[in-house]
Design an enzyme around this catalytic site. Structure first.
Site, PDB file in Angstrom:
ATOM      1  CG  ASP A   1      -2.050  -1.043   1.056  1.00  0.00           C
ATOM      2  OD1 ASP A   1      -2.353  -1.431  -0.088  1.00  0.00           O
ATOM      3  OD2 ASP A   1      -2.601  -1.470   2.087  1.00  0.00           O
TER       4      ASP A   1
ATOM      5  NE  ARG B   1      -4.312   0.094  -4.830  1.00  0.00           N
ATOM      6  CZ  ARG B   1      -4.385  -0.019  -3.506  1.00  0.00           C
ATOM      7  NH1 ARG B   1      -3.279   0.033  -2.788  1.00  0.00           N
ATOM      8  NH2 ARG B   1      -5.547  -0.190  -2.906  1.00  0.00           N
TER       9      ARG B   1
END
Length: 348
Positions: free
Chosen positions: A290, A322
């Site tokens: 993350d 991502r």
């Protein structure tokens, strides 16, 4: 169509970091299983994912034997944490979602849960219909997909009538999240014993209320403000725990190495620009996925330094890809970014 104009400026000031979403998911589940529904601070704004977990737990704990629909919205944590629990509670639950969630991997459960008496019906992804009861035993899980599957089993297995084991068939990535799960569970009276290849989980346990449990502030979200302080203005962050078991606690160390000047005083972290790093960076993201977006953005502004981020391939399976999104976004701003199968290479 509206437009937004962004002018150069330095972010500065003091703020209280939002609640840890990861801890909040786990605390909501444990506390509601204990019959305690006031675990969240009353004045904090809740994210859509946290609301999804609250509503899902209310559905699973509702009375009656009729099938229940569990709308996970776009929350992968809600989905993966609660599938085993639905089976343990003996509910027939229809899990639904939106956005990219219906496409995200759930095959780990489709492989291991039916071997323990759970019926799983899906045409591929969501909706997924789950019905129990689930039997105790040995659960084999791969470690390279998501630690969320481990957390889902850790939360559910203590409620079974017998003892169980979770055995990892490959090294677990994002392992600190599993450690966080065990820590929160223990706060509510339930234990899982960690071994060399997984966990031993005793059955016939009961979640009990915790009157002194406090949800930590979020190191994942704090990382963005740490980066802002490093890049110009002085930023002060309140509420963070220096002894947190959150994996993204590593943000402090990473941004210090990037040149951030970080000081602690009376529980407040202050961050501002410091020196310029004199070496390139290789960052293993297997335990801190993350943090990759904010690390990539900051790395693009380290003059003359190359940053290689690797072991981040799971980020392609999130609510978006991502890695591709960061490579495209940073490139659009003029950054020199190369997208790799499992990471990014950034020239500052």
């Amino acid at each position: 169509m509206s437009s937004v104009r962004i002018m150069p400026s330095a972010l500065c000031g003091r703020l209280t970091v939002p609640l840890s979403k990861s801890t909040a998911h786990r605390a909501i589940i444990c506390s509601m299983l204990a019959g305690q529904d006031d675990i969240l601070p009353p004045d904090d704004n809740l994210s859509d994912d946290i609301i999804a977990t609250q509503e899902a737990m209310e559905a699973l704990l509702s009375s009656g034997s009729a099938p229940v629909t569990v709308d996970c919205h776009e929350s992968g944590s809600t989905l993966r944490f609660l599938v085993p629990l639905a089976a343990v509670l003996g509910k027939t639950a229809i899990f639904t979602g939106r956005g990219r969630l219906p496409e995200r991997p759930i095959g780990v459960y489709l492989d291991c849960l039916p071997k323990h008496g759970v019926r799983c019906e899906t045409g591929g992804g969501l909706p997924l219909t789950v019905s129990g009861p689930m039997r105790p035993g040995i659960f084999f899980l791969p470690g390279d997909v998501s630690s969320q599957f481990v957390t889902g089993l850790l939360l559910a297995l203590p409620l079974l009538s017998g003892d169980s084991r979770i055995v990892m068939t490959s090294p677990l990535q994002s392992a600190p999240y599993a450690d966080m799960t065990c820590s929160v569970m223990e706060s509510f009276g339930v234990k899982a014993e960690k071994g060399d290849d997984g966990w031993e989980v005793a059955g016939r346990q009961h979640y009990t209320p915790s009157n002194d449990f406090h949800i930590e502030r979020d190191w994942s979200q704090a990382a963005f403000f740490i980066a802002a302080g490093m890049l110009g203005g002085k930023v002060e962050l309140c509420g963070l725990s220096r002894s947190s078991c959150q994996g993204d606690r590593a943000a402090e160390m990473i941004f210090r190495s990037f040149g951030a000047k970080i000081r602690w005083r009376s529980g407040i972290m202050s961050v501002q620009a410091g020196g310029t790093p004199e070496h390139d960076f290789r960052i293993d993201a297997s335990q801190i996925p993350d943090l990759v977006p904010v690390i990539a953005a900051a790395a693009a502004l380290l003059p003359g330094r190359r940053t290689v981020i690797f072991n981040a391939g799971r980020l392609r399976l999130k609510e978006s890809d991502r890695l591709a999104a960061m490579a495209e976004g940073l490139s659009n701003f003029g950054a020199n970014v190369k997208e790799k199968p499992d990471g990014l290479e950034i020239e500052g």
